[in-house]
Structures are given as C-alpha cells and as structure tokens.
Motif scaffolding. Structure first.
Motif, PDB file in Angstrom:
ATOM      1  N   PHE A  95     -29.754  19.559  11.325  1.00 36.28           N
ATOM      2  CA  PHE A  95     -29.196  18.951  12.531  1.00 36.28           C
ATOM      3  C   PHE A  95     -29.255  17.427  12.465  1.00 36.28           C
ATOM      4  N   SER A  96     -30.357  16.898  11.949  1.00 30.08           N
ATOM      5  CA  SER A  96     -30.502  15.437  11.895  1.00 30.08           C
ATOM      6  C   SER A  96     -29.542  14.789  10.910  1.00 30.08           C
ATOM      7  N   GLU A  97     -29.065  15.572   9.920  1.00 31.91           N
ATOM      8  CA  GLU A  97     -28.153  15.028   8.914  1.00 31.91           C
ATOM      9  C   GLU A  97     -26.688  15.262   9.279  1.00 31.91           C
ATOM     10  N   THR A  98     -26.415  15.922  10.398  1.00 30.31           N
ATOM     11  CA  THR A  98     -25.049  16.255  10.782  1.00 30.31           C
ATOM     12  C   THR A  98     -24.365  15.054  11.421  1.00 30.31           C
ATOM     13  N   SER A  99     -23.298  14.580  10.801  1.00 33.03           N
ATOM     14  CA  SER A  99     -22.601  13.398  11.321  1.00 33.03           C
ATOM     15  C   SER A  99     -22.009  13.658  12.694  1.00 33.03           C
ATOM     16  N   ALA A 100     -21.552  14.891  12.951  1.00 36.89           N
ATOM     17  CA  ALA A 100     -20.952  15.202  14.254  1.00 36.89           C
ATOM     18  C   ALA A 100     -21.965  15.019  15.375  1.00 36.89           C
ATOM     19  N   ALA A 101     -23.209  15.472  15.160  1.00 37.81           N
ATOM     20  CA  ALA A 101     -24.250  15.311  16.179  1.00 37.81           C
ATOM     21  C   ALA A 101     -24.580  13.840  16.388  1.00 37.81           C
ATOM     22  N   LEU A 102     -24.597  13.071  15.313  1.00 39.14           N
ATOM     23  CA  LEU A 102     -24.879  11.633  15.425  1.00 39.14           C
ATOM     24  C   LEU A 102     -23.760  10.915  16.168  1.00 39.14           C
ATOM     25  N   GLU A 103     -22.517  11.254  15.851  1.00 35.38           N
ATOM     26  CA  GLU A 103     -21.380  10.591  16.488  1.00 35.38           C
ATOM     27  C   GLU A 103     -21.313  10.894  17.982  1.00 35.38           C
TER      28      GLU A 103
END
Length: 307
Positions: free
Chosen positions: A183-191
């Motif tokens: 989850f921490s590496e998911t760009s969608a969650a970060l964006e």
C-alpha cells in the motif's frame, strides 16, 4: 535457431524461399546473414530499451521537487542531523548517484528506523513480561486450544515468544506487513493524498492515509493516527522529522545490540542486563512448530549448515 529468433523481432521479414536453400554453402551464407541481421536488430532494440530506462530513471518527475537528490542536498541534511559528524559516506554510495538512488536509500533508512524504534520498545516491554491480560486464541467453535498472551510471555525472551506464537498468528502478521508495504508503494494511494512516489520526487518516508480509500471506514492511519503532526508549523515538523531519523538510527543500533546480547555476544552496556538467552535462529521467521507451512521443514534442516 537464428531464424526462429529473427521471426520474433519486429521489422524482420523473411526472404521468399529462404527456408529452401539448395547447397550447404548457400545455407551457411544465409545463416551468416541472419546472424548479422539479428545482431543489428538486437543492438538497435537494446539502444531503445536503454533510452527508455534512462528517461524513466534519471530524474523523471523531479523538476519541482524540493527533496534532496544529490550529495549537496545530503550534505545539508547531514549537517542538520549531526553537525559534529556531518556528511559521512565512506563507501561513496551516493557519489554521482541518480536522484532515485538517493531517494531510495533515504526512504529505506526512515522506514527501517521506524521499525527499529517499534522493535526496541517492544523488546523492552516483552522482556519484562508485560502482556495483554486476555487470550490470543480461543476455541470459537474450532478444535483449537485456548492460548493467552501470558502463555506466550512465559515462553522466554521476545524471540522465544515469537517462536511460541501459533502459525496462523505469524501468517497474519506477515500478511499485514506485506499489505502495508504494498500500500505504501502504490502511486495511486499517494496521488490521492496529493503526493508523489519517493522515486519521482516525493517525500521519502511518507505513508499514505487509509481514509477514503477503502469500501469500509478506517478511523485511524498507521502514520500519526491521532493527527499530532497536523497542528505543527512547517519549521516544527521539519525539526521533528530530523529527530525521527536520529532516533531511528539509534534504535537500529539498540535493537541489534539487544538481539546480539541475547545470543551471547559481547555487547558493552547490555551484557549485565540479564537478558534471557535465545537458542533459536534469529533470522528464521518460522520455527519447528510451523512445519505445516510449505518449505518450512526444508528451511529448518538447513539452518546453521550454510556457513
């Protein structure tokens, strides 16, 4: 073989009658031509792949980033962390390193520091026999014996307590850790948080919020669940992040010191604490009670035999 390889390459079209060579000489000539064509196409494709990789991993997305990306930025950060030591890179890992490399190492240090801080506190708590007063496992309609946290605590030191956990508990913990990592590496969650991945100029160590990202409500985040840092000024927050890195570095030394002392190694300052000795394998996530899992039995057979 050369012909079969060529047939998979874009832009290659076999010459009419190519497969119907008449003499060995003509066949050898055509194979030589095929190999020459293959080498040229392979070289051309390799150059294209290299160009794509260079464009993807050579500062892409770092145009407006304020995160340090080179030795100069690391030197400034190191001075804030410890002005007496300053920038220290004896292996020259960061010399001429790409921005992504710098960000990867920074993110890894922050993450490992956070885990080490939790591990150090957890070790101290567990080594003193402090535990929850309820069961970790009950029957609940299944043929499972009741098991309390006090039973786990009585197994010995923190490492022995991990070995004493039921296999299902270990599997759940490892699966949750894997999910958090993914989850921490998911760009969608970060964006969705207005952030970028740390390899694209984002903040190293940033963990995305759980809120408004799942079908069911998640009231607390993993990072700063009670929102203490949201009320900080930018200056105070920057100072706290610097302190976090320093504390994480100290915690990494501390937890490895405790583990080493529990294995009977000489660790000045920790030898006299009376830590419970551990006879198991520190680096093995599973023990003899977990052979129900695939490959565990074979792994345990090789413990201690590879050196």
């Amino acid at each position: 073989m050369a012909l079969s390889l060529l047939s998979t390459l874009p832009g290659y079209a076999p010459v009419a009658g190519h497969a119907k060579t008449v003499t060995h000489a003509s066949r050898a000539s055509k194979v030589a031509m095929d190999l020459d064509t293959f080498n040229k196409l392979a070289l051309n494709n390799n150059e294209k792949v290299t160009a794509v990789l260079d464009s993807d991993f050579n500062g892409a997305g770092w145009g407006d980033s304020t995160e340090c990306r080179d030795v100069a930025g690391l030197t400034v950060l190191a001075t804030k962390l410890n002005p007496n030591v300053g920038y220290y890179d004896p292996l020259n890992l960061m010399t001429d390193a790409a921005p992504e490399t710098v960000a990867w190492f920074r993110h890894a240090e922050i993450k490992h520091g956070r885990v080490a801080m939790a591990a150090f506190v957890g070790y101290c708590v567990q080594a003193n026999g402090i535990c929850f007063p309820w069961n970790i496992q009950g029957k609940l309609g299944y043929d499972l014996p009741a098991l309390s946290f006090s039973d786990i605590s009585a197994a010995g030191g923190p490492a022995d307590q991990w070995d004493a956990l039921p296999t299902a508990a270990k599997a759940q913990i490892l699966c949750v850790v894997g999910f958090l990592e993914m989850f921490s590496e998911t760009s969608a969650a970060l964006e969705m948080d207005g952030q970028k991945h740390y390899l694209r100029g984002g903040k190293p160590g940033y963990f995305p919020s759980f809120k408004n990202k799942f079908p069911h409500p998640v009231p607390l985040d993993l990072w700063d669940p009670f929102g203490f840092t949201k009320k900080m000024t930018p200056e105070r927050k920057e100072k706290a992040l610097v302190a976090e890195i320093n504390n994480g570095r100290l915690a990494m030394i501390g937890i490895f010191g405790l583990i080493s002392a529990s294995k009977g190694l000489i660790v000045p300052g920790l030898d006299g604490l009376g830590l419970t000795p551990y006879s198991g394998e520190i680096m093995a996530p599973f023990a003899a009670g977990d052979t129900i899992l695939p490959y565990v039995a074979g792994m345990l057979e090789r413990v201690g035999t590879l050196y």
